[in-house]
Design a protein around this motif. Structure first.
Motif, PDB file in Angstrom:
ATOM      1  N   LYS A   1       2.341  -3.722   5.067  1.00 41.42           N
ATOM      2  CA  LYS A   1       1.718  -4.214   6.300  1.00 41.42           C
ATOM      3  C   LYS A   1       1.678  -3.131   7.379  1.00 41.42           C
ATOM      4  CE  LYS A   1       2.155  -7.967   9.637  1.00 41.42           C
ATOM      5  NZ  LYS A   1       2.983  -9.087  10.078  1.00 41.42           N
ATOM      6  N   ALA A   2       2.768  -2.383   7.517  1.00 40.89           N
ATOM      7  CA  ALA A   2       2.868  -1.383   8.586  1.00 40.89           C
ATOM      8  C   ALA A   2       2.189  -0.061   8.233  1.00 40.89           C
ATOM      9  CB  ALA A   2       4.334  -1.136   8.928  1.00 40.89           C
ATOM     10  N   PHE A   3       2.340   0.385   6.993  1.00 42.15           N
ATOM     11  CA  PHE A   3       1.861   1.714   6.620  1.00 42.15           C
ATOM     12  C   PHE A   3       0.632   1.699   5.711  1.00 42.15           C
ATOM     13  CE2 PHE A   3       6.359   2.247   7.621  1.00 42.15           C
ATOM     14  CZ  PHE A   3       6.328   3.328   8.475  1.00 42.15           C
ATOM     15  N   GLY A   4       0.311   0.540   5.137  1.00 40.69           N
ATOM     16  CA  GLY A   4      -0.829   0.438   4.238  1.00 40.69           C
ATOM     17  C   GLY A   4      -0.560   0.987   2.855  1.00 40.69           C
ATOM     18  N   LYS A   5       0.708   1.240   2.530  1.00 38.91           N
ATOM     19  CA  LYS A   5       1.088   1.766   1.205  1.00 38.91           C
ATOM     20  C   LYS A   5       2.551   1.424   0.965  1.00 38.91           C
ATOM     21  CE  LYS A   5       1.324   6.131   3.580  1.00 38.91           C
ATOM     22  NZ  LYS A   5       0.591   7.336   3.822  1.00 38.91           N
ATOM     23  N   ASP A   6       2.962   1.547  -0.286  1.00 37.33           N
ATOM     24  CA  ASP A   6       4.370   1.271  -0.598  1.00 37.33           C
ATOM     25  C   ASP A   6       5.070   2.456  -1.261  1.00 37.33           C
ATOM     26  OD1 ASP A   6       3.151   1.134  -3.053  1.00 37.33           O
ATOM     27  OD2 ASP A   6       4.156  -0.705  -3.696  1.00 37.33           O
ATOM     28  N   ASP A   7       4.434   3.622  -1.258  1.00 38.06           N
ATOM     29  CA  ASP A   7       5.040   4.831  -1.806  1.00 38.06           C
ATOM     30  C   ASP A   7       6.088   5.354  -0.821  1.00 38.06           C
ATOM     31  OD1 ASP A   7       5.695   7.151  -3.122  1.00 38.06           O
ATOM     32  OD2 ASP A   7       3.794   8.173  -2.698  1.00 38.06           O
ATOM     33  N   ALA A   8       7.353   5.248  -1.204  1.00 39.72           N
ATOM     34  CA  ALA A   8       8.458   5.578  -0.299  1.00 39.72           C
ATOM     35  C   ALA A   8       8.409   7.037   0.170  1.00 39.72           C
ATOM     36  CB  ALA A   8       9.793   5.289  -0.979  1.00 39.72           C
ATOM     37  N   THR A   9       8.076   7.954  -0.728  1.00 36.07           N
ATOM     38  CA  THR A   9       8.046   9.371  -0.355  1.00 36.07           C
ATOM     39  C   THR A   9       6.969   9.638   0.687  1.00 36.07           C
ATOM     40  OG1 THR A   9       8.859   9.977  -2.545  1.00 36.07           O
ATOM     41  CG2 THR A   9       7.853  11.725  -1.247  1.00 36.07           C
ATOM     42  N   GLU A  10       5.789   9.068   0.506  1.00 38.74           N
ATOM     43  CA  GLU A  10       4.693   9.258   1.460  1.00 38.74           C
ATOM     44  C   GLU A  10       5.030   8.637   2.814  1.00 38.74           C
ATOM     45  OE1 GLU A  10       1.973  11.205   1.145  1.00 38.74           O
ATOM     46  OE2 GLU A  10       2.963  11.800  -0.716  1.00 38.74           O
ATOM     47  N   ILE A  11       5.674   7.472   2.794  1.00 39.22           N
ATOM     48  CA  ILE A  11       6.071   6.816   4.048  1.00 39.22           C
ATOM     49  C   ILE A  11       7.134   7.658   4.757  1.00 39.22           C
ATOM     50  CG2 ILE A  11       7.174   4.776   5.043  1.00 39.22           C
ATOM     51  CD1 ILE A  11       5.796   3.148   2.797  1.00 39.22           C
ATOM     52  N   CYS A  12       8.081   8.214   3.998  1.00 40.06           N
ATOM     53  CA  CYS A  12       9.111   9.081   4.591  1.00 40.06           C
ATOM     54  C   CYS A  12       8.472  10.292   5.254  1.00 40.06           C
ATOM     55  CB  CYS A  12      10.110   9.526   3.528  1.00 40.06           C
ATOM     56  SG  CYS A  12      11.217   8.220   2.964  1.00 40.06           S
TER      57      CYS A  12
END
Length: 104
Positions: free
Chosen positions: A74-85
């Motif tokens: 919802k917040a980042f538009g993705k669930d890839d932890a590395t990309e969000i980090c």
């Protein structure tokens, strides 16, 4: 004499620099090494594995509360932890907080 029991399913993070961001009405935190975050921001450090203590995204690092996958999407538009980090590390608005934390 009593023996102190330490659970084996907990990972202890020491000297944690908590980098946090508020996005989509929720707060997200990542556990990093403080000096490595500064190097990352100055583009000296290129390896994300050297910056992060764990690739887990938390709602509260000190309590070990992991962010829900739905909240991340919802917040980042993705669930890839590395990309969000990487996104959290790249934002101008971040705060350091040195802690000793437990991760369940």
């Amino acid at each position: 004499m009593s023996k102190i029991f330490t659970p084996t399913n907990q990972i202890r993070l020491t000297n944690v620099a908590v980098v946090r961001i508020k996005k989509g009405g929720k707060r997200f935190e990542i556990a990093c090494y403080r000096n490595k975050v500064v190097s990352w921001r100055n583009q000296v450090e290129k390896d994300i594995d050297e910056v992060l203590q764990t690739h887990t995204i938390f709602t509260n690092v000190s309590k070990g509360q992991v962010a829900k996958k739905e909240d991340l999407i919802k917040a980042f538009g993705k669930d890839d932890a590395t990309e969000i980090c990487k996104e959290i590390l790249s934002k101008e608005n971040y705060k350091f907080q040195i802690k000793n934390a437990k991760v369940k």
